[in-house]
Design an enzyme around this catalytic site. Structure first.
Site, PDB file in Angstrom:
ATOM      1  N   ARG A  15       0.800  -1.227   0.000  1.00  0.00           N
ATOM      2  CA  ARG A  15       0.000   0.000   0.000  1.00  0.00           C
ATOM      3  C   ARG A  15       0.833   1.277   0.000  1.00  0.00           C
ATOM      4  O   ARG A  15       0.307   2.364  -0.186  1.00  0.00           O
ATOM      5  CB  ARG A  15      -0.960  -0.013   1.192  1.00  0.00           C
ATOM      6  N   ASN A 229       1.062   1.560   7.113  1.00  0.00           N
ATOM      7  CA  ASN A 229       0.715   0.731   5.967  1.00  0.00           C
ATOM      8  C   ASN A 229       0.697   1.515   4.664  1.00  0.00           C
ATOM      9  O   ASN A 229       0.880   0.957   3.594  1.00  0.00           O
ATOM     10  CB  ASN A 229      -0.661   0.082   6.179  1.00  0.00           C
ATOM     11  N   LYS A 352      32.179  27.841   1.665  1.00  0.00           N
ATOM     12  CA  LYS A 352      32.390  26.396   1.557  1.00  0.00           C
ATOM     13  C   LYS A 352      33.806  26.048   1.968  1.00  0.00           C
ATOM     14  O   LYS A 352      34.743  26.720   1.544  1.00  0.00           O
ATOM     15  CB  LYS A 352      32.146  25.938   0.114  1.00  0.00           C
TER      16      LYS A 352
END
Ligand code: UD1
Ligand code: CA
Length: 474
Positions: A15, A229, A352
């Site tokens: 599901r 589920n 960075k």
């Protein structure tokens, strides 16, 4: 009492309508199976046995070697799945705890009480049950049937229950504990159901008919038992988990302006008196110090934030911030960005793999990559650390108290000595000695700096004051 645990996780999870095995779907930033594994490790000293089947290889790759694996080749039901662990566990424990891999919200208290009840009464089976009010959704759970004396005699699965049994409000939570030798002997005696499955739950009737003791322990919080589920359940679980995490944070002294829009993953640490504004995401291995102001609109992953920092509308990934750092709005810190105490990083900046020393300022749209920058450096608006030559990345070293004028291109590899001044609009291609003044395209040495004074005037028409753009300041 020596307890072994088995986690059933072989089901297909149809599901979910997904390529990914159900138990690997992320919940609070982790594959949902990790919650059950962690729970099992908390209540038992043996590594859990994970029964896998659907997507077995993916599950193994993701979960790694914190568990022992057994394979259930065919999905023939929970009884059959548990049986697969027999060779691995027989003779290794007094009791066997069976958990389901799709029940990630289960918390230790319920399971601990189940194990305590088991250790006290030494029954053949101990079950966790949930009693729901009249008319409440039974969530497809099995019903616990009791005899006139109140002894459990069977669990009846919803699909085969009679209308009368369907009215039973005492439900099988699905978590159960067994006397090990009895379990391993009886799992092979299960009969196949009408649906072609061997139900673990049929062991209750078997034990009752043999006069064996079955005890039950009730769970207080039904949210603990939410089974996943489909993706609707997944979103519900996510919301419950988020609420739990946020409640913990608030209990610990953190202010959340709007818990409903605060997304903090399990494992993130936040110190007291920090205030978190809406739409803030604190993810992965992140810790935030005290008295910070975070958000609105901050996404912070795998980062360490010191005390008294302010981060607004910015993205941080694998960054380390000292104390009193201010970031944003609209800043981006990428892996290896280290901002020491008192650094100010304003709007539209990117850092960075770089270190910015204490008190250094970069107020406006600059890129800093692969650089080591000393204390109290001024990085003017629009400065770019040109770290890439098209093939390789290169480093830049900037000494303390350097002034970098607006619009400067620093072409790496490069060293700028302490106290140097770089005029606005320069393209710096050669190392700059300490306490010198450079500017131009390419930048050339034009004089020396003594304190704030410029000793020699260059022979250019443009004055030093004009060159050293104050715009590059805070
Ligand atoms: C099960 C119980 C039910 C209980 C409910 C609580 C049984 C027969 N029923 O029903 O009484 O109220 O849980 O949630 O036990 N699995 C395998 N291999 C299989 C079948 C299942 O590994 O062949 C795993 C699934 O991946 C899942 C778990 O076992 O993690 C439970 O199976 P599921 O089919 O969801 O059982 P329920 O119908 O929910
Ligand atoms: Ca289920």
């Amino acid at each position: 009492m020596n307890v072994a645990s088995v986690i059933l996780a072989a089901g297909a999870g149809t599901r979910m309508r997904s390529k990914l095995p159900k138990v690997l779907h992320p919940l609070g930033g982790q594959p949902m199976i990790m919650y059950t594994i962690n729970l099992a490790m908390q209540v038992s000293s043996q590594p859990p046995v994970l029964v896998i089947g659907h997507g077995a290889k993916l599950v193994r790759d993701r979960v790694g070697d914190c568990v022992r694996y057994v394979l259930q080749e065919q999905r023939l039901g929970t009884g059959h799945a548990t049986l697969q662990a027999r060779d691995e566990l027989r003779g290794r424990s007094d009791a066997v705890l069976v958990l389901f891999g799709d029940m990630p919200l289960l918390t230790p208290p319920g399971v601990t009480r189940l194990l305590e009840a088991f250790a006290q009464n030494l029954p053949t089976i101990a079950l966790l049950t949930l009693t729901v009010p009249e008319g409440a959704d039974a969530m497809g759970f099995g019903r616990l049937v009791r005899d006139a004396e109140g002894r459990p005699t069977a669990i009846v699965e919803e699909v085969v229950a009679t209308p009368e049994q369907l009215r039973i409000r005492e439900l099988n939570a699905g978590i159960s504990c067994y006397r090990a030798d009895w379990l391993w002997d009886h799992l092979t005696q299960l009969h196949v159901s009408a649906k072609g499955e061997y139900y673990l739950t049929d062991l209750v009737a078997m034990a009752a008919s043999e006069g064996e003791q079955v005890v039950t322990v009730s769970v207080e919080d039904p949210t603990d038992l939410l089974g996943i589920n489909d993706r609707i359940h997944l979103a519900q679980a996510e919301a419950i988990l988020r609420q739990r995490v946020n409640t913990e944070l608030m209990r610990g002294g953190v202010t959340l302006i709007d818990p409903a829009s605060t997304y903090v993953e399990v494992g993130v640490r936040v110190a007291p008196d920090t205030v978190i504004y809406p739409n803030t995401h604190l993810l992965g291995d992140t810790s935030v110090g005290d008295d910070c102001i975070i958000g609105p609109n901050a996404v912070i992953r795998d980062s360490t934030i010191g005390p008294r920092c302010q981060i607004v509308a910015s993205m941080l990934d694998s960054a380390v911030l000292g104390a009193d750092v201010s970031v944003g709005p609209f800043a981006r810190l990428r892996n290896g960005a280290r901002l020491d105490s008192g650094v100010h990083m304003g709007n539209f900046g990117e850092v960075k793999n770089s270190y910015l020393g204490p008190g250094t300022k970069m107020g406006h749209f600059s890129y800093v990559g692969d650089a080591t920058i000393g204390a109290k450096v001024n990085i003017g608006a629009g400065t770019v650390f040109c770290n890439y030559d098209g093939e390789r990345k290169h480093a830049t070293l900037v000494g303390e108290q350097v002034f970098i004028g607006s619009g400067t291109m620093l072409v790496a590899p490069l060293r700028v000595g302490p106290g140097a001044k770089i005029g606005a609009g320069s393209v710096v291609t050669h190392d700059v000695p300490a306490d010198t003044v450079v500017y131009g395209v390419p930048a050339q040495q034009r004089g020396k700096v003594h304190g704030d004074e410029v000793a020699e005037q260059p022979e250019e028409a443009v004055s030093e004051e004009q060159r050293l753009s104050e715009e590059g300041g805070a």
